[in-house]
Design an enzyme around this catalytic site. Structure first.
Site, mmCIF file in Angstrom:
data_model
loop_
_atom_site.group_PDB
_atom_site.id
_atom_site.type_symbol
_atom_site.label_atom_id
_atom_site.label_comp_id
_atom_site.label_asym_id
_atom_site.label_seq_id
_atom_site.Cartn_x
_atom_site.Cartn_y
_atom_site.Cartn_z
ATOM 1 N N MET A 266 -3.724 -7.128 -7.085
ATOM 2 C CA MET A 266 -3.230 -8.302 -7.796
ATOM 3 C C MET A 266 -4.359 -9.172 -8.350
ATOM 4 O O MET A 266 -4.308 -10.395 -8.273
ATOM 5 C CB MET A 266 -2.333 -9.131 -6.852
ATOM 6 N N ARG A 267 -5.372 -8.533 -8.864
ATOM 7 C CA ARG A 267 -6.428 -9.264 -9.559
ATOM 8 C C ARG A 267 -6.664 -8.581 -10.896
ATOM 9 O O ARG A 267 -6.540 -7.365 -11.003
ATOM 10 C CB ARG A 267 -7.748 -9.224 -8.779
ATOM 11 N N ILE A 268 -7.066 -9.390 -11.872
ATOM 12 C CA ILE A 268 -7.422 -8.820 -13.164
ATOM 13 C C ILE A 268 -8.862 -8.348 -13.058
ATOM 14 O O ILE A 268 -9.744 -9.125 -12.663
ATOM 15 C CB ILE A 268 -7.261 -9.875 -14.272
ATOM 16 N N HIS B 89 1.651 0.716 -12.970
ATOM 17 C CA HIS B 89 2.403 -0.485 -13.343
ATOM 18 C C HIS B 89 3.900 -0.156 -13.360
ATOM 19 O O HIS B 89 4.297 0.880 -13.908
ATOM 20 C CB HIS B 89 1.953 -0.979 -14.731
ATOM 21 N N ASP C 126 -2.929 -4.495 -18.486
ATOM 22 C CA ASP C 126 -1.872 -3.480 -18.674
ATOM 23 C C ASP C 126 -1.839 -2.918 -20.093
ATOM 24 O O ASP C 126 -0.778 -2.546 -20.601
ATOM 25 C CB ASP C 126 -0.488 -4.068 -18.290
ATOM 26 N N SER D 77 4.308 3.367 -15.339
ATOM 27 C CA SER D 77 3.230 3.898 -16.183
ATOM 28 C C SER D 77 1.955 3.967 -15.361
ATOM 29 O O SER D 77 1.625 3.012 -14.649
ATOM 30 C CB SER D 77 2.953 2.959 -17.371
ATOM 31 N N ARG E 26 -14.994 -14.389 -11.284
ATOM 32 C CA ARG E 26 -14.297 -13.091 -11.332
ATOM 33 C C ARG E 26 -15.274 -11.946 -11.561
ATOM 34 O O ARG E 26 -15.169 -10.884 -10.959
ATOM 35 C CB ARG E 26 -13.197 -13.104 -12.403
ATOM 36 N N GLN F 246 9.407 6.909 -8.287
ATOM 37 C CA GLN F 246 8.722 7.590 -9.392
ATOM 38 C C GLN F 246 7.227 7.306 -9.371
ATOM 39 O O GLN F 246 6.412 8.177 -9.693
ATOM 40 C CB GLN F 246 9.319 7.164 -10.739
ATOM 41 N N GLY G 289 0.785 -1.234 0.000
ATOM 42 C CA GLY G 289 0.000 0.000 0.000
ATOM 43 C C GLY G 289 0.809 1.272 0.000
ATOM 44 O O GLY G 289 0.299 2.335 0.401
ATOM 45 N N SER G 290 2.043 1.227 -0.489
ATOM 46 C CA SER G 290 2.822 2.477 -0.479
ATOM 47 C C SER G 290 2.274 3.479 -1.493
ATOM 48 O O SER G 290 2.370 4.695 -1.280
ATOM 49 C CB SER G 290 4.311 2.204 -0.725
ATOM 50 N N ASN G 291 1.699 3.006 -2.569
ATOM 51 C CA ASN G 291 1.086 3.948 -3.522
ATOM 52 C C ASN G 291 -0.185 4.567 -2.945
ATOM 53 O O ASN G 291 -0.468 5.745 -3.170
ATOM 54 C CB ASN G 291 0.805 3.264 -4.861
HETATM 55 C C1 GRF Z 1 3.878 -1.276 -7.295
HETATM 56 O O1 GRF Z 1 5.165 -1.523 -7.803
HETATM 57 C C2 GRF Z 1 2.869 -1.116 -8.405
HETATM 58 O O2 GRF Z 1 3.408 -0.528 -9.531
HETATM 59 C C3 GRF Z 1 2.509 -2.547 -8.695
HETATM 60 O O3 GRF Z 1 2.484 -3.173 -7.451
HETATM 61 C C4 GRF Z 1 3.334 -2.480 -6.541
HETATM 62 C C5 GRF Z 1 2.475 -2.081 -5.388
HETATM 63 O O4 GRF Z 1 3.194 -1.472 -4.377
HETATM 64 N N1 GRF Z 1 1.272 -2.613 -9.436
HETATM 65 P P1 GRF Z 1 2.421 -0.816 -3.158
HETATM 66 O O5 GRF Z 1 1.467 -1.868 -2.608
HETATM 67 O O6 GRF Z 1 1.681 0.386 -3.663
HETATM 68 O O7 GRF Z 1 3.491 -0.456 -2.162
#
Ligand code: GRF
Length: 221
Positions: free
Chosen positions: A95-97, A114, A150, A141, A70, A178, A13-15
């Site tokens: 991590m699911r489509i 991504h 993707d 991206s 799904r 980034q 969850g860092s994003n």
């Molecule tokens: C990131 O590298 C993102 O690009 C990819 O999965 C990773 C998730 O990292 N889709 P976080 O859970 O946001 O730390």
């Protein structure tokens, strides 16, 4: 305009954290209405709770028996998002489509981050793929989510060098820095209504130019 976000995350969850931080420091005009995960133990849910954001585990197991598990799962996810008043959805390490069942509910309002310069290295372990390929440059991206994995139109990309002594971990860390800048930036453009789509091309209209004079075939998102 403040945009109401729903974040889907399966892990660290860092994003998601970068989104919360950007909201707090005033660079992103958004509110995270809900964080949702397919993993009960996802640290992203812990982060959400720490910020008093509704943080919900939606268990995929009960859907396993439906004719299309799904899609059925995504209908349930869509319901949770709608119940929380979500306008736009961020896949942040999800991590699911996602299936058309979800995409249909949020047309041009689902974005994914991504860790490669798409269309290179889609799918899992993008950083490892870049290293093994011998790429000299990689990056991240942010793109709209379409049915192909993707494959959706790119909103923003950031590049980083691949160094000779890089490991998967060191390259991933450089790319992640980034990611944490690119994702809130793309979401701010979305919040401002500045993204313009013309086929696969997405451009960013000048700030304040809400009455775009763009050609008819383009789509203001
Ligand atoms: C990131 O590298 C993102 O690009 C990819 O999965 C990773 C998730 O990292 N889709 P976080 O859970 O946001 O730390």
């Amino acid at each position: 305009m403040t945009v109401a976000l729903g974040v889907l995350a399966s892990g660290r969850g860092s994003n998601f954290q970068a989104i919360v931080d950007a909201i707090h420091n005033g660079t992103l005009d958004a509110v995270v209405k809900v964080v949702l995960s397919n993993k009960a133990s996802a640290p992203a849910l812990e982060r959400g709770r720490a910020h008093q954001i509704p943080s919900i585990f939606v268990d995929p197991k009960p859907f396993a028996e439906s004719p299309n598990p799904r899609e059925a799962y995504d209908v349930a996810v869509g319901q949770v998002l709608n119940e929380h008043g979500v306008e736009a959805v961020v896949l942040a390490g999800y991590m699911r489509i996602v299936t058309p069942a979800l995409i249909r509910q949020f047309p041009w309002k689902i974005v994914n981050i991504h860790p490669s310069l798409l269309p290179s290295f889609p799918g899992l372990h993008a950083q490892r793929q870049a290293l093994e390929w011998g790429a000299k440059v990689s990056g991240c991206s942010v793109h709209f989510v379409t049915e192909g994995v993707d494959e959706g139109p790119v909103i923003i990309q950031r590049s980083v060098p691949v160094l000779e002594d890089d490991t998967e971990e060191s390259l991933s860390a450089r790319i992640l820095e980034q990611e944490h800048e690119a994702l809130p930036r793309a979401l701010q453009w979305l919040a401002e209504g500045r993204l313009v789509q013309d086929g696969r091309r997405v451009t960013v209209a000048p700030a304040g130019d809400l009455e775009s004079k763009a050609p008819e075939r383009t789509n203001r998102l």
